[in-house]
Each structure stands twice: as C-alpha cells, then as structure tokens.
Design a protein around this motif. Structure first.
Motif, PDB file in Angstrom:
ATOM      1  N   SER A  15       0.843  -1.197   0.000  1.00  0.00           N
ATOM      2  CA  SER A  15       0.000   0.000   0.000  1.00  0.00           C
ATOM      3  C   SER A  15       0.876   1.244   0.000  1.00  0.00           C
ATOM      4  O   SER A  15       1.852   1.325   0.728  1.00  0.00           O
ATOM      5  N   ILE A  16       0.532   2.214  -0.862  1.00  0.00           N
ATOM      6  CA  ILE A  16       1.232   3.496  -0.883  1.00  0.00           C
ATOM      7  C   ILE A  16       0.284   4.595  -0.431  1.00  0.00           C
ATOM      8  O   ILE A  16       0.595   5.380   0.435  1.00  0.00           O
ATOM      9  N   ARG A  17      -0.892   4.672  -1.037  1.00  0.00           N
ATOM     10  CA  ARG A  17      -1.935   5.646  -0.709  1.00  0.00           C
ATOM     11  C   ARG A  17      -1.417   7.071  -0.625  1.00  0.00           C
ATOM     12  O   ARG A  17      -1.450   7.693   0.427  1.00  0.00           O
ATOM     13  N   VAL A  18      -0.939   7.585  -1.742  1.00  0.00           N
ATOM     14  CA  VAL A  18      -0.537   8.987  -1.816  1.00  0.00           C
ATOM     15  C   VAL A  18      -1.472   9.718  -2.772  1.00  0.00           C
ATOM     16  O   VAL A  18      -1.812   9.208  -3.834  1.00  0.00           O
ATOM     17  N   SER A  19      -1.904  10.925  -2.353  1.00  0.00           N
ATOM     18  CA  SER A  19      -2.845  11.717  -3.139  1.00  0.00           C
ATOM     19  C   SER A  19      -2.385  13.149  -3.336  1.00  0.00           C
ATOM     20  O   SER A  19      -3.005  13.891  -4.082  1.00  0.00           O
ATOM     21  N   THR A  20      -1.326  13.541  -2.629  1.00  0.00           N
ATOM     22  CA  THR A  20      -0.844  14.923  -2.698  1.00  0.00           C
ATOM     23  C   THR A  20       0.673  14.934  -2.851  1.00  0.00           C
ATOM     24  O   THR A  20       1.346  13.949  -2.550  1.00  0.00           O
ATOM     25  N   ARG A  21       1.202  16.090  -3.272  1.00  0.00           N
ATOM     26  CA  ARG A  21       2.657  16.241  -3.379  1.00  0.00           C
ATOM     27  C   ARG A  21       3.333  16.033  -2.021  1.00  0.00           C
ATOM     28  O   ARG A  21       4.402  15.445  -1.946  1.00  0.00           O
ATOM     29  N   LYS A  22       2.721  16.512  -0.960  1.00  0.00           N
ATOM     30  CA  LYS A  22       3.301  16.346   0.378  1.00  0.00           C
ATOM     31  C   LYS A  22       3.388  14.870   0.745  1.00  0.00           C
ATOM     32  O   LYS A  22       4.402  14.414   1.278  1.00  0.00           O
ATOM     33  N   GLN A  23       2.337  14.122   0.470  1.00  0.00           N
ATOM     34  CA  GLN A  23       2.359  12.689   0.773  1.00  0.00           C
ATOM     35  C   GLN A  23       3.420  11.974  -0.051  1.00  0.00           C
ATOM     36  O   GLN A  23       4.093  11.067   0.443  1.00  0.00           O
ATOM     37  N   VAL A  24       3.585  12.379  -1.309  1.00  0.00           N
ATOM     38  CA  VAL A  24       4.640  11.800  -2.154  1.00  0.00           C
ATOM     39  C   VAL A  24       6.009  12.108  -1.552  1.00  0.00           C
ATOM     40  O   VAL A  24       6.852  11.214  -1.395  1.00  0.00           O
ATOM     41  N   ALA A  25       6.232  13.375  -1.200  1.00  0.00           N
ATOM     42  CA  ALA A  25       7.521  13.766  -0.621  1.00  0.00           C
ATOM     43  C   ALA A  25       7.787  13.013   0.679  1.00  0.00           C
ATOM     44  O   ALA A  25       8.915  12.545   0.916  1.00  0.00           O
ATOM     45  N   ASP A  26       6.764  12.872   1.512  1.00  0.00           N
ATOM     46  CA  ASP A  26       6.921  12.132   2.772  1.00  0.00           C
ATOM     47  C   ASP A  26       7.256  10.664   2.508  1.00  0.00           C
ATOM     48  O   ASP A  26       8.105  10.082   3.191  1.00  0.00           O
ATOM     49  N   PHE A  27       6.585  10.063   1.519  1.00  0.00           N
ATOM     50  CA  PHE A  27       6.841   8.662   1.165  1.00  0.00           C
ATOM     51  C   PHE A  27       8.290   8.477   0.708  1.00  0.00           C
ATOM     52  O   PHE A  27       9.003   7.603   1.196  1.00  0.00           O
ATOM     53  N   VAL A  28       8.745   9.316  -0.211  1.00  0.00           N
ATOM     54  CA  VAL A  28      10.105   9.219  -0.742  1.00  0.00           C
ATOM     55  C   VAL A  28      11.123   9.479   0.370  1.00  0.00           C
ATOM     56  O   VAL A  28      12.138   8.779   0.485  1.00  0.00           O
ATOM     57  N   HIS A  29      10.842  10.462   1.216  1.00  0.00           N
ATOM     58  CA  HIS A  29      11.720  10.782   2.342  1.00  0.00           C
ATOM     59  C   HIS A  29      11.815   9.589   3.306  1.00  0.00           C
ATOM     60  O   HIS A  29      12.896   9.255   3.787  1.00  0.00           O
TER      61      HIS A  29
END
Length: 180
Positions: free
Chosen positions: A120-134
């Motif tokens: 599960s990734i569940r990203v919907s925003t740029r912030k969530q993407v950045a947090d996931f990658v971080h």
C-alpha cells in the motif's frame, strides 16, 4: 504528551480502533504505541488481530488508516497501469500522478519466488509523495520495483475518468508506461 496508562488486550485493541476512526489522517505505530503505553511491536500484532476480525485497517507508508465506508465511495474508479523506471524517477512518477487529482493506491510486483507482492502506498498529494520518498530514503529501504529491474504496477484511483485518463497520458508522455 503525558505518560498514558498501559492498556491491556481487548481494551487496547478497542482503543486503537476508536483512535483510527476519529481521524482521517494516518496514525503511526509509534504514535499508537506511545498512546497505549506499549511497544510498537504490540501495536503491529494488535493491527494484525483487528484485520483478522475484518476491520478495514490499511497500513500505509504514513501509518495506519481506518477505511470506513465513507472513505471509499462507490463511484471511485480504479485502474491498474504497468510502469518501468529506475528508483531515481519514483518521486517524479508519483508527483505526476497526484498532480492530476489521482491517488496511487499501491505498487505491485511479480517476484520470481514469492509471486505477486503488493504494498500500500496511498498517496494523493505532493506532500504525501515527498513524505513517502523521504521515508524510503531515511530508512534505507528499497523500492519494491528494484526487485524487478524497475517493472511494477500501480493501482490508481480517482472520482473522474477524465483525470485518470490525463494522468495515464502524462505518464505515457514521460516514458513511464510499458507499451504492449
């Protein structure tokens, strides 16, 4: 946060359910552990027990989420896409998708030994993407797609077929999609 009273067994699992139901944002295992005055491993086991009782709890890269019926409207559209890229382009790929108002639900790979693996990734925003990658970077973890030379699937969700189509076209234009 003040020291919480240690919660035991079923009382703790009921409290975890209530805490998850009270918020739309993911709650980390560490947060839940501190709140219940137990270890994170106890929380992981509790979540497993709750899932075994068919509680709709999803583990995401940002924490645990309770997926009540109101969080999954019937009109939501899902589509699976096949992609290939190196790890350095992950943030670009995910950001491109969410910029069209589309959610990346998960990543799926076909492992030669274990078969299909889904995370599960569940990203919907740029912030969530950045947090996931971080989070991937900070933990030293690998992307699942690194096990398959960059080949992976994503389940995308949207309330709009047009937005979904636009995101997929943008992925194709950027060279992320695997062609037939």
């Amino acid at each position: 946060m003040e020291q919480e009273r240690k919660l035991i067994g079923e009382e703790r699992r009921n409290a975890i359910l209530e805490w998850l139901k009270e918020t739309d944002t993911p709650l980390t295992g560490s947060f839940l552990a501190k709140k219940a005055a137990v270890s994170r491993q106890v929380i992981v086991q509790d979540i497993s027990l709750l899932k075994a009782k068919n509680e709709p709890i999803i583990a995401t890269s940002q924490g645990y989420v309770y997926m009540a019926a109101q969080h999954a409207p019937e009109r939501e559209i899902e589509q699976i896409i096949a992609c290939k890229h190196d790890p350095a382009r992950t943030e670009e790929e995910l950001t491109l998708i969410v910029d069209f108002g589309v959610t990346v639900k998960d990543v799926i790979i076909e492992h030669p030994v274990y078969g299909e693996l889904t995370a599960s990734i569940r990203v919907s925003t740029r912030k969530q993407v950045a947090d996931f990658v971080h989070h991937i970077s900070n933990t030293g973890a690998s992307y699942l797609s690194e096990l398959t030379d960059g080949v992976h699937l994503h389940t995308l969700t949207s309330y709009s077929q047009k937005q979904l189509d636009q995101a997929i076209q943008a992925l194709d234009d950027a060279g992320f999609l695997i062609k037939d």
